[in-house]
Design a protein around this motif. Structure first.
Motif, PDB file in Angstrom:
ATOM      1  N   HIS A 141      42.598  45.089  38.821  1.00  0.00           N
ATOM      2  CA  HIS A 141      41.883  44.234  39.782  1.00  0.00           C
ATOM      3  C   HIS A 141      41.514  42.927  39.094  1.00  0.00           C
ATOM      4  O   HIS A 141      41.256  42.890  37.887  1.00  0.00           O
ATOM      5  CB  HIS A 141      40.669  44.939  40.377  1.00  0.00           C
ATOM      6  N   ASP A 197      36.567  44.321  32.048  1.00  0.00           N
ATOM      7  CA  ASP A 197      36.720  44.902  33.392  1.00  0.00           C
ATOM      8  C   ASP A 197      37.067  43.825  34.408  1.00  0.00           C
ATOM      9  O   ASP A 197      36.200  43.194  34.952  1.00  0.00           O
ATOM     10  CB  ASP A 197      35.402  45.594  33.754  1.00  0.00           C
ATOM     11  N   GLU A 237      42.993  51.038  35.555  1.00  0.00           N
ATOM     12  CA  GLU A 237      41.849  51.151  34.656  1.00  0.00           C
ATOM     13  C   GLU A 237      41.223  52.550  34.817  1.00  0.00           C
ATOM     14  O   GLU A 237      41.627  53.325  35.660  1.00  0.00           O
ATOM     15  CB  GLU A 237      40.803  50.079  35.006  1.00  0.00           C
TER      16      GLU A 237
HETATM   17 ZN   LIG Z   1      37.028  47.599  36.942  1.00  0.00          ZN
END
Ligand SMILES: [Zn+2]
Length: 472
Positions: A109, A141, A204
């Protein structure tokens, strides 16, 4: 201004003046390869585009990565940037293989959670390299994976690599709000399933755990719990508080909640959690005996009770439901006409959702507490521990981190992997990114990634995908 102060100012100015020089010599001293410099450039570009889910621009990020691929020689027809809404972007790109096998999908993402400049020590939307770390919102992230997949796809292309199957990269928006508006992964599945269809996906959800700088485990996320909320409602005719009755909406609700708090759903291990506990028993000496006792043919209830006191283990052992919100009454001098509570449940993959509501009702044991779901659960079947994938991970991980145990894991929170798993594409959370097990800053301030881990992880993914894609 005193002499001393002037000297201080001068030395400060000197250090400022020399800072860029020091930085420049430091950077060249690191001796990055051409490939690493290229990787860093893509990573930096991605981190420095503000893609905060609500206010940022994932379309810009998707277009930037699309431009990188086209510049590297990918034809228009193999690079798609979709914008299902203003400032929302998804990218799908393909490196063609021989077609001997079904494609592999690499998912990351590109949206990030908010980051306030005043909370952070550095600008969250600048990639800052400091003390051996890359700092920036999304540095871990999930822009590490997004940039690694793009970088590696370009690297394969440059080499003229011809895999046995197509390698597809999908960068998606809105993961951080679990695709609440259907513009990210759900949109891709609904509108362009043909472009992302694959035998399995890497995403992830699992990384390399470091303790004192040493890799101790390498996780593969194969499943996730299903999140669903319930509202508990008690209604009453109310009245004046000067004439109380024993029957009171707040008391009824509170007593029901106490019964719920004392209840534990039964232990239920699946393929992933059984291996997870077996491997954990080898490293967590203080819980090893209890873990072995619950893995036995006849699990020991006392050991189970002790293990359940640890919230992390408890969440792996069973479905959980917990009260998270509470409301009731309308005036200090009136009997409550309404009392409500919200309960959040995390259901083990494979357990029927309807069964959970029935259990809550049974445990509340009060017909006047009405239980209603607040949303619809997205089911997510566990991805099988595929021998090809796990075997490749075992083999390659040994080369990179000889002492790291390969541990399959079940996430206790839902990810966008649930949409893929639901759509019949088994999904494995596996990043190859090393991070200290006690230093998780995802979603927090000063999010960072070890510089060494960044390059190492990217190389690991480069090789892993090649192993899985075959060919030459
Ligand atoms: Zn993430």
């Amino acid at each position: 201004m005193s002499h001393k102060a002037r000297n201080m100012v001068r030395s400060l100015l000197m250090s400022v003046a020399f800072a860029p020089l020091l930085l420049a010599s430091g950077a060249s001293a690191q001796g990055l390869t051409e490939q690493q410099q290229f990787a860093r450039g893509i990573y930096q570009e991605l981190v420095e585009i503000n893609t905060t889910t609500a206010t940022g621009d994932t379309q810009k990020a998707a277009e930037a990565m699309g431009a990188r691929l086209r510049a590297a020689g990918f034809p228009e027809g193999d690079v798609h940037v979709f914008s299902p809404a203003p400032h929302k972007g998804n990218l799908v790109a393909r490196l063609h293989g021989s077609g001997a096998r079904k494609p592999i999908l690499l998912v990351a993402h590109i949206d990030v959670v908010p980051a306030n400049r005043e909370d952070w020590s550095v600008d969250p939307f600048k990639l800052t390299e400091q003390d051996g770390y890359f700092y920036g919102r999304g540095s871990s992230d999930d822009k590490y994976m997004a940039s690694a997949f793009i970088t590696n796809l370009i690297r394969y292309k440059k080499e003229g690599y011809k895999p046995d199957r197509d390698i597809i990269v999908a960068l998606e928006t809105d993961e951080e709000i679990l695709d609440a508006n259907g513009l990210g992964m759900q949109w891709l599945i609904k509108n362009h399933r043909d472009l992302i269809d694959a035998e399995f996906a890497l995403n992830e959800g699992g990384g390399v755990g470091l303790k004192n700088g040493k890799a101790i485990r390498n996780s593969v996320q194969t499943s996730e719990k299903v999140s669903i909320g319930y509202q508990l409602t008690v209604k009453d005719r109310g009245g004046h508080s000067s004439l109380p009755r024993k029957d009171n909406a707040i008391y009824r609700l509170a007593e029901g909640l106490v019964r719920l708090s004392n209840y534990d759903f039964p232990m239920n291990l699946n393929e992933t959690t059984r291996i997870y506990f077996t491997k954990t028993a080898e490293v967590d000496k203080s819980h090893a005996d209890d873990i072995k006792a619950i893995l036995a043919q006849q699990p020991d209830p006392a050991a189970l009770a002790r293990l359940s006191e640890n919230p992390g283990y408890n969440a792996q052992l069973r479905t959980t439901c917990v009260a998270t919100m509470l409301e009731g009454g309308h005036a200090i001098n009136a009997l409550p006409q309404l009392a409500t509570a919200k309960v959040n449940c995390r259901i083990l993959p494979g357990e029927p959702v309807e069964g959970v509501q029935a259990t809550i009702e049974r445990v509340l044991a009060d017909k006047q507490i009405e239980v209603t779901p607040t949303g619809k659960a997205v089911l997510s079947p566990p991805s099988p521990l595929n021998e090809e994938i796990m075997g490749s991970v075992e083999k390659l991980s040994k080369e990179f981190w000889p002492n790291a145990e390969i541990v399959p894991v079940m996430s206790t929170g839902a990810t966008d992997g649930s949409y893929l798993r639901n759509a019949g594409i088994p999904t494995y959370g596996h990043s190859g990114l090393g991070a200290d097990v006690d230093d998780n800053r995802n979603h927090g301030k000063d999010e960072r990634v070890l510089v060494k881990s960044f390059y190492e992880g990217e190389e690991y993914l480069y090789r892993l995908v090649k192993m899985l894609a075959g060919g030459k």
